[in-house]
Design a protein around this motif. Structure first.
Motif, PDB file in Angstrom:
ATOM      1  N   PRO A 139     -44.039 -22.746 -62.152  1.00  0.00           N
ATOM      2  CA  PRO A 139     -43.431 -22.790 -60.807  1.00  0.00           C
ATOM      3  C   PRO A 139     -44.204 -21.970 -59.779  1.00  0.00           C
ATOM      4  CG  PRO A 139     -41.758 -22.401 -62.458  1.00  0.00           C
ATOM      5  CD  PRO A 139     -43.075 -22.298 -63.165  1.00  0.00           C
ATOM      6  N   LEU A 140     -44.757 -20.856 -60.215  1.00  0.00           N
ATOM      7  CA  LEU A 140     -45.529 -20.029 -59.274  1.00  0.00           C
ATOM      8  C   LEU A 140     -46.777 -20.774 -58.807  1.00  0.00           C
ATOM      9  CD1 LEU A 140     -45.360 -16.590 -61.120  1.00  0.00           C
ATOM     10  CD2 LEU A 140     -44.098 -17.269 -59.088  1.00  0.00           C
ATOM     11  N   ALA A 141     -47.424 -21.450 -59.762  1.00  0.00           N
ATOM     12  CA  ALA A 141     -48.629 -22.219 -59.408  1.00  0.00           C
ATOM     13  C   ALA A 141     -48.257 -23.350 -58.457  1.00  0.00           C
ATOM     14  CB  ALA A 141     -49.274 -22.773 -60.669  1.00  0.00           C
ATOM     15  N   ALA A 142     -47.164 -24.044 -58.774  1.00  0.00           N
ATOM     16  CA  ALA A 142     -46.756 -25.179 -57.932  1.00  0.00           C
ATOM     17  C   ALA A 142     -46.440 -24.726 -56.516  1.00  0.00           C
ATOM     18  CB  ALA A 142     -45.548 -25.874 -58.555  1.00  0.00           C
ATOM     19  N   ARG A 143     -45.743 -23.607 -56.396  1.00  0.00           N
ATOM     20  CA  ARG A 143     -45.399 -23.091 -55.063  1.00  0.00           C
ATOM     21  C   ARG A 143     -46.667 -22.653 -54.302  1.00  0.00           C
ATOM     22  NH1 ARG A 143     -41.561 -25.483 -54.135  1.00  0.00           N
ATOM     23  NH2 ARG A 143     -39.606 -25.205 -55.215  1.00  0.00           N
ATOM     24  N   THR A 144     -47.584 -22.012 -55.030  1.00  0.00           N
ATOM     25  CA  THR A 144     -48.825 -21.558 -54.376  1.00  0.00           C
ATOM     26  C   THR A 144     -49.622 -22.742 -53.850  1.00  0.00           C
ATOM     27  OG1 THR A 144     -48.920 -19.707 -55.918  1.00  0.00           O
ATOM     28  CG2 THR A 144     -50.938 -20.188 -54.724  1.00  0.00           C
ATOM     29  N   ILE A 145     -49.794 -23.756 -54.708  1.00  0.00           N
ATOM     30  CA  ILE A 145     -50.590 -24.917 -54.297  1.00  0.00           C
ATOM     31  C   ILE A 145     -49.884 -25.670 -53.167  1.00  0.00           C
ATOM     32  CG2 ILE A 145     -51.531 -27.154 -55.064  1.00  0.00           C
ATOM     33  CD1 ILE A 145     -53.030 -24.691 -56.209  1.00  0.00           C
ATOM     34  N   ALA A 146     -48.554 -25.830 -53.287  1.00  0.00           N
ATOM     35  CA  ALA A 146     -47.821 -26.572 -52.246  1.00  0.00           C
ATOM     36  C   ALA A 146     -47.937 -25.868 -50.896  1.00  0.00           C
ATOM     37  CB  ALA A 146     -46.362 -26.733 -52.651  1.00  0.00           C
ATOM     38  N   SER A 147     -47.808 -24.536 -50.890  1.00  0.00           N
ATOM     39  CA  SER A 147     -47.880 -23.845 -49.595  1.00  0.00           C
ATOM     40  C   SER A 147     -49.303 -23.913 -49.034  1.00  0.00           C
ATOM     41  CB  SER A 147     -47.381 -22.404 -49.694  1.00  0.00           C
ATOM     42  OG  SER A 147     -48.295 -21.639 -50.425  1.00  0.00           O
ATOM     43  N   SER A 148     -50.305 -23.937 -49.909  1.00  0.00           N
ATOM     44  CA  SER A 148     -51.684 -24.069 -49.421  1.00  0.00           C
ATOM     45  C   SER A 148     -51.944 -25.477 -48.900  1.00  0.00           C
ATOM     46  CB  SER A 148     -52.672 -23.760 -50.538  1.00  0.00           C
ATOM     47  OG  SER A 148     -52.471 -22.449 -50.976  1.00  0.00           O
ATOM     48  N   VAL A 149     -51.370 -26.474 -49.566  1.00  0.00           N
ATOM     49  CA  VAL A 149     -51.501 -27.857 -49.087  1.00  0.00           C
ATOM     50  C   VAL A 149     -50.883 -27.970 -47.690  1.00  0.00           C
ATOM     51  CG1 VAL A 149     -50.555 -30.187 -49.439  1.00  0.00           C
ATOM     52  CG2 VAL A 149     -51.700 -29.014 -51.330  1.00  0.00           C
ATOM     53  N   ASP A 150     -49.768 -27.270 -47.477  1.00  0.00           N
ATOM     54  CA  ASP A 150     -49.113 -27.301 -46.159  1.00  0.00           C
ATOM     55  C   ASP A 150     -50.007 -26.742 -45.057  1.00  0.00           C
ATOM     56  OD1 ASP A 150     -46.763 -28.503 -46.874  1.00  0.00           O
ATOM     57  OD2 ASP A 150     -45.746 -26.617 -47.366  1.00  0.00           O
ATOM     58  N   GLU A 151     -50.894 -25.825 -45.424  1.00  0.00           N
ATOM     59  CA  GLU A 151     -51.759 -25.201 -44.417  1.00  0.00           C
ATOM     60  C   GLU A 151     -52.907 -26.109 -43.986  1.00  0.00           C
ATOM     61  OE1 GLU A 151     -53.127 -21.222 -45.363  1.00  0.00           O
ATOM     62  OE2 GLU A 151     -51.272 -20.875 -46.468  1.00  0.00           O
ATOM     63  N   ILE A 152     -53.158 -27.157 -44.770  1.00  0.00           N
ATOM     64  CA  ILE A 152     -54.282 -28.043 -44.431  1.00  0.00           C
ATOM     65  C   ILE A 152     -53.857 -29.007 -43.327  1.00  0.00           C
ATOM     66  CG2 ILE A 152     -55.769 -29.890 -45.328  1.00  0.00           C
ATOM     67  CD1 ILE A 152     -55.630 -28.425 -48.052  1.00  0.00           C
ATOM     68  N   ASP A 153     -54.707 -29.128 -42.316  1.00  0.00           N
ATOM     69  CA  ASP A 153     -54.429 -30.014 -41.190  1.00  0.00           C
ATOM     70  C   ASP A 153     -54.362 -31.458 -41.693  1.00  0.00           C
ATOM     71  OD1 ASP A 153     -54.312 -31.358 -38.838  1.00  0.00           O
ATOM     72  OD2 ASP A 153     -56.232 -30.637 -38.037  1.00  0.00           O
ATOM     73  N   ARG A 154     -53.207 -32.074 -41.546  1.00  0.00           N
ATOM     74  CA  ARG A 154     -52.984 -33.422 -42.075  1.00  0.00           C
ATOM     75  C   ARG A 154     -53.949 -34.428 -41.433  1.00  0.00           C
ATOM     76  NH1 ARG A 154     -50.024 -36.612 -45.951  1.00  0.00           N
ATOM     77  NH2 ARG A 154     -51.161 -38.486 -45.484  1.00  0.00           N
ATOM     78  N   GLU A 155     -54.334 -34.135 -40.189  1.00  0.00           N
ATOM     79  CA  GLU A 155     -55.207 -35.068 -39.472  1.00  0.00           C
ATOM     80  C   GLU A 155     -56.580 -35.196 -40.154  1.00  0.00           C
ATOM     81  OE1 GLU A 155     -54.221 -36.651 -35.527  1.00  0.00           O
ATOM     82  OE2 GLU A 155     -55.057 -34.684 -35.108  1.00  0.00           O
ATOM     83  N   ILE A 156     -57.010 -34.123 -40.807  1.00  0.00           N
ATOM     84  CA  ILE A 156     -58.285 -34.170 -41.537  1.00  0.00           C
ATOM     85  C   ILE A 156     -58.208 -35.229 -42.635  1.00  0.00           C
ATOM     86  CG2 ILE A 156     -59.776 -32.871 -43.112  1.00  0.00           C
ATOM     87  CD1 ILE A 156     -59.230 -30.398 -41.569  1.00  0.00           C
ATOM     88  N   ILE A 157     -57.070 -35.263 -43.295  1.00  0.00           N
ATOM     89  CA  ILE A 157     -56.882 -36.228 -44.388  1.00  0.00           C
ATOM     90  C   ILE A 157     -56.821 -37.641 -43.806  1.00  0.00           C
ATOM     91  CG2 ILE A 157     -55.444 -36.843 -46.387  1.00  0.00           C
ATOM     92  CD1 ILE A 157     -56.722 -33.984 -46.421  1.00  0.00           C
ATOM     93  N   ASP A 158     -56.099 -37.782 -42.685  1.00  0.00           N
ATOM     94  CA  ASP A 158     -55.993 -39.101 -42.046  1.00  0.00           C
ATOM     95  C   ASP A 158     -57.380 -39.624 -41.665  1.00  0.00           C
ATOM     96  OD1 ASP A 158     -53.295 -38.835 -42.321  1.00  0.00           O
ATOM     97  OD2 ASP A 158     -52.889 -38.370 -40.218  1.00  0.00           O
ATOM     98  N   VAL A 159     -58.217 -38.729 -41.138  1.00  0.00           N
ATOM     99  CA  VAL A 159     -59.570 -39.146 -40.760  1.00  0.00           C
ATOM    100  C   VAL A 159     -60.360 -39.580 -41.994  1.00  0.00           C
ATOM    101  CG1 VAL A 159     -61.782 -38.355 -39.835  1.00  0.00           C
ATOM    102  CG2 VAL A 159     -59.688 -37.800 -38.634  1.00  0.00           C
ATOM    103  N   ALA A 160     -60.242 -38.795 -43.070  1.00  0.00           N
ATOM    104  CA  ALA A 160     -60.953 -39.154 -44.307  1.00  0.00           C
ATOM    105  C   ALA A 160     -60.520 -40.539 -44.788  1.00  0.00           C
ATOM    106  CB  ALA A 160     -60.700 -38.102 -45.386  1.00  0.00           C
ATOM    107  N   ARG A 161     -59.243 -40.840 -44.610  1.00  0.00           N
ATOM    108  CA  ARG A 161     -58.741 -42.170 -45.016  1.00  0.00           C
ATOM    109  C   ARG A 161     -59.398 -43.263 -44.162  1.00  0.00           C
ATOM    110  NH1 ARG A 161     -53.850 -42.921 -46.969  1.00  0.00           N
ATOM    111  NH2 ARG A 161     -54.817 -44.870 -47.599  1.00  0.00           N
ATOM    112  N   THR A 162     -59.517 -43.010 -42.849  1.00  0.00           N
ATOM    113  CA  THR A 162     -60.145 -44.037 -41.999  1.00  0.00           C
ATOM    114  C   THR A 162     -61.627 -44.201 -42.325  1.00  0.00           C
ATOM    115  OG1 THR A 162     -60.752 -42.524 -40.207  1.00  0.00           O
ATOM    116  CG2 THR A 162     -58.576 -43.547 -40.059  1.00  0.00           C
ATOM    117  N   LEU A 163     -62.217 -43.196 -42.973  1.00  0.00           N
ATOM    118  CA  LEU A 163     -63.639 -43.285 -43.336  1.00  0.00           C
ATOM    119  C   LEU A 163     -63.820 -43.887 -44.730  1.00  0.00           C
ATOM    120  CD1 LEU A 163     -64.771 -39.829 -41.923  1.00  0.00           C
ATOM    121  CD2 LEU A 163     -65.242 -42.071 -40.930  1.00  0.00           C
ATOM    122  N   GLY A 164     -62.745 -44.393 -45.295  1.00  0.00           N
ATOM    123  CA  GLY A 164     -62.860 -45.139 -46.547  1.00  0.00           C
ATOM    124  C   GLY A 164     -62.316 -44.450 -47.786  1.00  0.00           C
ATOM    125  N   ASP A 165     -61.762 -43.255 -47.629  1.00  0.00           N
ATOM    126  CA  ASP A 165     -61.203 -42.565 -48.797  1.00  0.00           C
ATOM    127  C   ASP A 165     -59.808 -43.098 -49.126  1.00  0.00           C
ATOM    128  OD1 ASP A 165     -63.324 -40.921 -49.195  1.00  0.00           O
ATOM    129  OD2 ASP A 165     -62.308 -39.067 -48.627  1.00  0.00           O
TER     130      ASP A 165
END
Lengths: 264, 220
Positions: A139-165
């Motif tokens: 649970p500690l690992a899951a919470r750590t990773i989830a909170s770090s995922v929240d810190e990543i700008d979602r738009e970066i992922i959206d752009v990567a998707r438009t570039l074919g990912d």
């Protein structure tokens, strides 16, 4: 000019010293040269130390890997039933008495269900110790990773998707590199939690000296045998190890906060 | 030709898009102007495939894009924040699509030179100013060989003087693509400098207008 301490500050100081620092210091004050010599010359102490390192490290890796799976759901699939179940169960091992966790693992992976793996199933093996530590630290690992995922700008992922990912590729190519130090934080956190685990380890992994005994159960055994000096020395060693881990974790957390990861 | 037909999208009880329709011919830079919260970003997310509409269609050369996942749509997207990959160098950012078989390796240098980025190709995004980050975001989208370009306030981080310098250059590059371009901005000067056609968006949908000034007075 010094500011006058408030009542809360004045009350906090003796309470903190009495209830937190004093018990830790009690261990250090009771250290004796004989106890230290007995402990460091005891091969069972070193085998329990070795077992602790191996199992806690294994548990930390397993927990972080599974947490990365949870992180994927957290990023891309929060509406799914699987995510909701996993999210709910993330907190369960924290609230569950660890004897219950140990019993649950014993019933799930013991003789009856996993008899094909050996006379006791997976129970009372180094793997069982690792699984017990993993179960309580995930649970500690899951919470750590989830909170770090929240810190990543979602738009970066959206752009990567438009570039074919695809979502999977974006997770591996963008999210994982950005998690960076969070992965290490997660591992250190899980390692520390695993180091302190006793109940689940004893229930599922047992306390076989030289085989499944870890530092926590070594201390317990020495107290039971009336060898308080050796128990105190081993405990002091555990405190030293814990302080080192806490310092590493603090440094990692501070570095994460200083760098930040959302683009400007 | 790119077209959006009768697009509807709601979030819980809030209707964001209610019958949004428009089309953009190839080679046209259509500037979209609208107040905050009117649904511009939702529209872009539907076109990119990040969001799905409740009804309506998104067509590229008369073919619906809605069945394609984001990664198959060939939409070039330049967001407001630039959204550069912080762990990659500028060169790797621009050439990112190469990992997915898009773009040509020999074009990396051409794009870097075209956007005046050669000097910074080994730098990381945090080392660049807002203007250069916008250039990288544009270069990255261009390199992926898109069939339509969406730019969502790409020069927000750039000051007025720099914008005036950059916009004719951006316009030339976008026009050379010969694909439909949808450009969102809140800046009337930017709209006038970059656009070849204009539309205004309000709660009732989008309305094509003749100039940037008309678009801004429409939404007042």
């Amino acid at each position: 000019m010094h500011k006058k301490p408030s009542t809360i500050e004045i009350l906090f100081i003796p309470a903190f010293f009495l209830l937190i620092l004093y018990p830790i210091c009690a261990i250090l004050f009771h250290l004796t040269p004989e106890g230290i010599v007995t402990t460091i010359s005891d091969p069972l102490f070193w085998s329990s130390f070795k077992n602790t390192l191996i199992t806690a490290f294994g548990a930390a890796i397993l927990a972080t890997l599974l947490a990365l799976g949870f992180g994927y759901y957290h990023m891309f699939n929060r509406d799914s039933i699987m995510y909701r179940i996993a999210d709910l169960f993330n907190d369960l091992p924290i609230a569950l008495p660890h004897t219950v966790a140990g019993l649950a693992l014993l019933l799930a992976f013991g003789r009856k269900a996993f008899g094909f793996a050996g006379s006791t199933g997976l129970a009372f093996t180094v793997l069982a110790v690792t699984l017990a530590m993993f179960f309580v630290s995930y649970p500690l690992a899951a919470r750590t990773i989830a909170s770090s995922v929240d810190e990543i700008d979602r738009e970066i992922i959206d752009v990567a998707r438009t570039l074919g990912d695809s979502e999977g590729k974006a997770y591996v190519r963008i999210v994982l590199p950005l998690l960076g130090e969070s992965l290490i934080s997660s591992m250190v956190l899980c390692f520390s939690r695993s180091l302190s685990e006793f109940a689940a380890v004893i229930m599922f992994g047992g306390n076989v000296p030289g085989m499944t005994q870890v530092l926590a159960s070594y201390v317990f055994t020495k107290v039971e045998e009336g060898q308080i000096d050796a128990a105190v020395s081993a405990s002091a060693f555990c405190i030293l190890l814990s302080i080192m881990l806490v310092i590493i974790l603090r440094i990692l957390t501070r570095r994460r906060h200083v760098r930040g990861r959302k683009p400007a | 030709m790119f077209a959006v037909e009768n697009l509807h999208k709601s979030f819980s009880d809030k209707k964001v898009l209610q019958g949004c329709s428009f089309s953009i011919p190839d080679k046209e830079i259509r500037v979209l102007i609208g107040r905050n919260g009117v649904g511009k970003s939702t529209l872009l997310k539907i076109i990119t495939g990040i969001l799905y509409p409740d009804s309506g269609d998104v067509l590229l050369n008369q073919r619906s894009l809605l069945r394609d996942p984001t990664e198959k749509r060939r939409v070039g997207y330049v967001p407001q924040s630039s959204a550069l990959f912080p762990h990659l160098t500028i060169r790797d950012n621009v050439a990112y699509a190469l990992r997915n078989g898009r773009g040509k390796e020999e074009e990396i240098d051409t794009i870097l030179a075209h956007l005046d980025l050669h000097e910074y190709e080994h730098a990381y995004p945090y080392q660049l100013s807002g203007g250069y980050r916008a250039r990288v975001a544009l270069g990255r989208a261009l390199f992926s060989n898109p069939a339509i370009m969406l730019l969502d306030e790409p020069l927000t981080e750039v000051d007025h003087a720099k914008k005036t310098e950059m916009l004719p250059e951006f316009k030339k590059i976008l026009q050379e693509l010969s694909i439909p371009v949808l450009y969102i901005t809140h800046d009337p000067r930017e709209a006038a400098l970059i656009g070849t056609s204009y539309m205004a968006m309000d709660a009732n949908g989008v309305t094509q207008v003749n100039s940037a000034e008309e678009a801004f007075s429409f939404i007042q």
